[in-house]
Design an enzyme around this catalytic site. Structure first.
Site, PDB file in Angstrom:
ATOM      1  N   GLY A  66       0.705  -1.019  -0.219  1.00 32.08           N
ATOM      2  CA  GLY A  66      -0.183   0.008  -0.150  1.00 32.08           C
ATOM      3  C   GLY A  66       0.948   1.268   0.029  1.00 32.08           C
ATOM      4  N   GLY A 125      -0.661  -5.249   0.537  1.00 27.35           N
ATOM      5  CA  GLY A 125      -1.520  -5.172  -0.219  1.00 27.35           C
ATOM      6  C   GLY A 125      -1.552  -6.271  -1.293  1.00 27.35           C
ATOM      7  CG  ASP A 156      -3.150  -4.618   6.668  1.00 27.90           C
ATOM      8  OD1 ASP A 156      -2.400  -5.158   5.732  1.00 27.90           O
ATOM      9  OD2 ASP A 156      -3.217  -3.391   5.532  1.00 27.90           O
TER      10      ASP A 156
END
Length: 359
Positions: A66, A125, A156
């Protein structure tokens, strides 16, 4: 006029998504995530689209992660201005993660074949865009990783869901050390499905329109390389089954294998707080069946991280100043209060992600 950061096109009955930031290894930003989500929803309703394929432009990889620089700016502002964790959900990074995680979950239940070509670097990401798809392809050039603890962050984009389901304690090793997986490792760990040599990817893409995706991939896929990680399950499972990061490190340091000693050194160089939050996240994710609910927890954790010294310092050291010498606070594992770890998991009230409640 600047070139679009994501390219969308149709080739026959296949929708094509090309991440188009080659100089940034196709790093994902908010506008890219929302554009991909909108297009996937449109193609889901279009009977003329039978499959979707995701690739990245350039030679370096599918997606390096990201927008780290933007996250650094938000975290620095949050720390300097003492912005509350709930209010951090409204910062640009909080809004980006909300839409990114919604996209990750949508990919996981897409009604049509979603073919991700995980060639080259696929991190953070990039994993979220690819590893939740139905057909995940790696090549001999693939380098797949969740590198978050090295910048004071926590895995994440559904990373804790994927890592927690890897065989034995392999996911714990990957999450704490940020180790990179090659093609064989990625398949064995559950992050990918097929191995296709990079020289055959153009042939694969050309053959998809008008054909069954499963048939095309099966024709071009080859046996995956042996997984080095799986060959090391003995010390990995023994050491990482401990209940605390401190005990994991102690076991690694005692184990008579150079790979274990190397892993211990890699772990102690990471953010102590991020390590402890990561281990708890991985252990809790094991008992959760739905990706949506794991993403809900990851959202709380990510937003909480915006208010921390370690995220600011980690990105500064690795990306901004590049001195590779982060000064973590607390500096050691035994100095991390349990209450600090607990605080990462506190619900965000009306700013919860709430994906699990929609399903």
């Amino acid at each position: 006029m600047a070139e679009a950061r994501v390219l969308f096109s149709r080739r026959g009955n296949v929708g094509e998504i090309v991440l188009n930031r080659p100089r940034a290894i196709n790093a994902l930003d908010h506008s890219m995530a929302t554009a991909i989500l909108a297009t996937l929803r449109e193609w889901a309703r279009d009977d003329a689209v039978h499959a979707v394929v995701l690739t990245g432009s350039g030679e370096r990889g599918l997606c390096a992660g990201g927008d780290i620089v933007g996250i650094h700016a938000d975290a620095k502002a949050a720390v300097e201005q003492s912005i509350s964790r709930i209010d951090c959900a409204q910062l640009p990074s909080g809004r980006f993660w909300r839409d990114e995680y919604i996209l990750n979950e949508y990919i996981s239940r897409y009604r049509k074949p979603y073919i991700a070509v995980m060639d080259g670097i696929v991190m953070g990401g990039g994993v979220g865009l690819s590893a939740h798809g139905s057909h995940r392809i790696v090549t001999e050039r693939s380098m797949v990783a969740m590198p978050e603890t090295g910048i004071g962050f926590i895995p994440d984009v559904g990373g804790t869901y994927l890592l927690s389901r890897a065989p034995g304690e392999v996911g714990t090793h990957l999450g704490l050390t940020t180790a990179r997986m090659g093609a064989g490792d990625a398949i064995a760990a559950g992050f990918a499905d097929y191995f296709v040599p990079s020289e055959r990817i153009p042939e694969l893409l050309a053959a998809l329109p008008g054909a069954d995706a499963e048939t095309v991939i099966a024709r071009l896929a080859e046996p995956a390389p042996e997984s080095e990680l799986m060959a090391q399950r003995g010390w990995i499972d023994t050491c990482y089954s401990a209940d605390t990061v401190e005990e994991i490190v102690a076991r690694l340091q005692r184990y008579d294998a150079p790979e274990a000693a190397k892993a211990a050194a890699e772990i102690v160089a990471k953010s102590p707080v991020a390590l402890k939050v990561t281990l708890r996240s991985l252990r809790e994710a094991r008992g959760v069946l739905e990706l949506a609910r794991v993403l809900d927890t990851e959202y709380r954790v990510s937003v909480a991280a915006l208010t921390t010294h370690d995220l600011v310092e980690g990105i500064r050291a690795q990306v901004v100043d590049k001195d590779r010498n982060p000064q973590w606070s607390p500096a050691t594992l035994d100095a991390v209060p349990e209450a600090l770890v607990d605080s990462y998991f506190v619900e965000l009230g009306d700013r919860e992600l709430g994906l699990g409640d929609r399903n």
